[in-house]
Write an enzyme that holds these catalytic residues in place. Structure first.
Site, PDB file in Angstrom:
ATOM      1  N   SER A  28       0.835  -1.198   0.000  1.00 47.27           N
ATOM      2  CA  SER A  28       0.000   0.000   0.000  1.00 47.27           C
ATOM      3  C   SER A  28       0.867   1.243   0.000  1.00 47.27           C
ATOM      4  CB  SER A  28      -0.887   0.002   1.251  1.00 47.27           C
ATOM      5  OG  SER A  28      -1.522   1.247   1.423  1.00 47.27           O
ATOM      6  N   TYR A  69      -2.060  -0.003  10.350  1.00 43.21           N
ATOM      7  CA  TYR A  69      -2.300  -0.662   9.060  1.00 43.21           C
ATOM      8  C   TYR A  69      -1.085  -0.519   8.153  1.00 43.21           C
ATOM      9  CZ  TYR A  69      -3.728  -1.047   4.202  1.00 43.21           C
ATOM     10  OH  TYR A  69      -3.774  -1.359   2.867  1.00 43.21           O
TER      11      TYR A  69
END
Length: 408
Positions: free
Chosen positions: A138, A162
């Site tokens: 990501s 995250y």
């Protein structure tokens, strides 16, 4: 969209973790259409099995090359059984929790799911001699950089659990390659996936309150929410709202095809990271206006305060992927919003509620061409499917395995 073709070296079998999720389901469809065999494992924690059924329907004859196992990667024994039944040529790893806000509230859950699950996967892959991996990383690994466009060489400073789990997994991948050069690993750093399959039968179906802009906008457009709250309109941008790099989910799925082909064709890929984005920044207000144009709906707005830690501007420089993977995003914002609205208008309540009802003259699933809409299996799926985590379903009759775990 991916063209139908066979990858160099013949048909290959790919394990897709998290293949029932938003990005994963689109990637599975593109894999099938590109000539791969795809075996999906997913614990269905934040995804729907109906997405896999719709992939099968959209894939047509290619659905014979699709199998599904309900498996949590933290259950190493169940994962071992999947690898024991099939020899995989590569793995595409999407599975993981992805809500930034939730990760701040429940960091241990994210480290357990995203990191421990991946360690299990890598250990089982290694034990079975499968050492080709495409990892769904990501842009969150970059944190909130002060400058854009963002290159792969930018500092890796994630600012939430995250993003930190994604970086930990990237570091693990780099470490295992250094100790065992037989591994070939590609890390794909996505920016902001949006849109849906052009058919309107695959899309994002968030569980609970959406974590991203576009599904929130679509829920306002279909009447599920009264207004969209914009988090800050005083940024130093062209209209005061944050600017991000949005990428069509089908372009993103095709990026995985390109990454797999690179793994199979290259003799020394090592462990490489690639940005997947358009290289263009779009503001929140520009997204809203484009969605209003696509949908014909007015999106009521509420201006809220900035969210701490959000960058003003963040977009990618995808030149490395264009050069080395021969991949480039094809769709613009108008196409992203068009396809997002097509999905939302046909499926205003996501997968579950509309698979047994008709709304606005559309069957959300049956109109693709086959299946029953009463919760039973559909195109490409066996009526007597067992969901015990060990059987691919729909393929037990049409794609039996030989003793080596290959598909016939």
């Amino acid at each position: 969209m991916a063209v139908e073709k066979t990858v160099p070296g013949g048909v290959r079998t790919v394990l897709v973790t998290g293949g029932a999720g938003y990005i994963g389901s689109h990637a599975v469809l593109q894999l099938l259409l590109a000539g791969f065999r795809a075996v999906v494992v997913d614990n269905l924690n934040n995804s729907s099995e109906l997405a896999v059924r719709r992939v099968a329907a959209l894939a047509g004859d290619h659905s014979r090359n699709l199998a599904f196992h309900k498996v949590d990667l933290r259950d190493k024994g169940a994962l071992e059984k999947v690898f024991a039944s099939t020899r995989f040529d590569a793995v595409v790893h999407f599975a993981g929790l992805k809500a930034v806000g939730e990760s701040v509230q429940k960091p241990l859950l994210y480290y357990d799911n995203n990191v421990n699950g991946t360690v299990n996967l890598l250990e089982v892959m290694s034990a079975h001699g499968c050492k080709k991996l495409v990892f769904s990383s990501s842009a969150a690994v970059y944190g909130s950089p002060k400058n854009s466009p963002c290159t792969e060489e930018f500092p890796l400073t994630p600012n939430n659990p995250y993003g930190k789990t994604k970086l930990v997994v990237e570091d693990i991948c780099r470490d295992i390659y250094r100790t065992d050069p037989e591994w070939k690993i590609i890390l794909l750093r996505y920016f902001n996936p949006v849109g849906a399959h052009p058919s309107g039968y695959l899309g994002e179906d968030p569980c609970g309150i959406p974590n991203n802009l576009m599904p929130y906008v679509q829920q306002v457009a279909v009447g599920r929410r009264p207004a969209l709250t914009i988090l800050g309109n005083d940024y130093a941008t062209r209209d005061g709202t944050g600017v991000r790099d949005y990428i069509h989910v089908v372009d993103l799925a095709d990026g995985h095809i390109a990454a797999l082909q690179k793994l199979f064709e290259s003799s020394s890929i090592g462990c490489e990271a690639y940005n997947l984005g358009t290289g263009k920044g779009t503001s929140v207000l520009e997204i809203v206006k484009a969605f209003e144009k696509a949908s014909g709906k007015k999106i009521p707005l509420i201006i809220g305060p900035r969210r701490p830690g959000d960058a003003e501007i963040l977009f990618s420089l995808p030149a490395k992927a264009e050069k080395e993977l021969n991949w480039k995003a094809k769709f613009g914002i108008d196409e992203m919003c068009r396809d997002q609205w097509n999905w939302a208008s046909k499926n205003p309540y996501g997968y579950g509620s509309l698979d047994s009802t008709k709304q606005n003259g559309h069957h959300s699933y049956g109109s693709i061409g086959s299946p029953k809409q009463n919760g039973h299996c559909t195109n490409g799926f066996s009526e007597s499917t067992r969901h015990n985590g060990h059987n691919g379903y729909g393929l037990v009759d049409s794609a039996k395995h030989n003793g080596n775990g290959h598909f016939h």
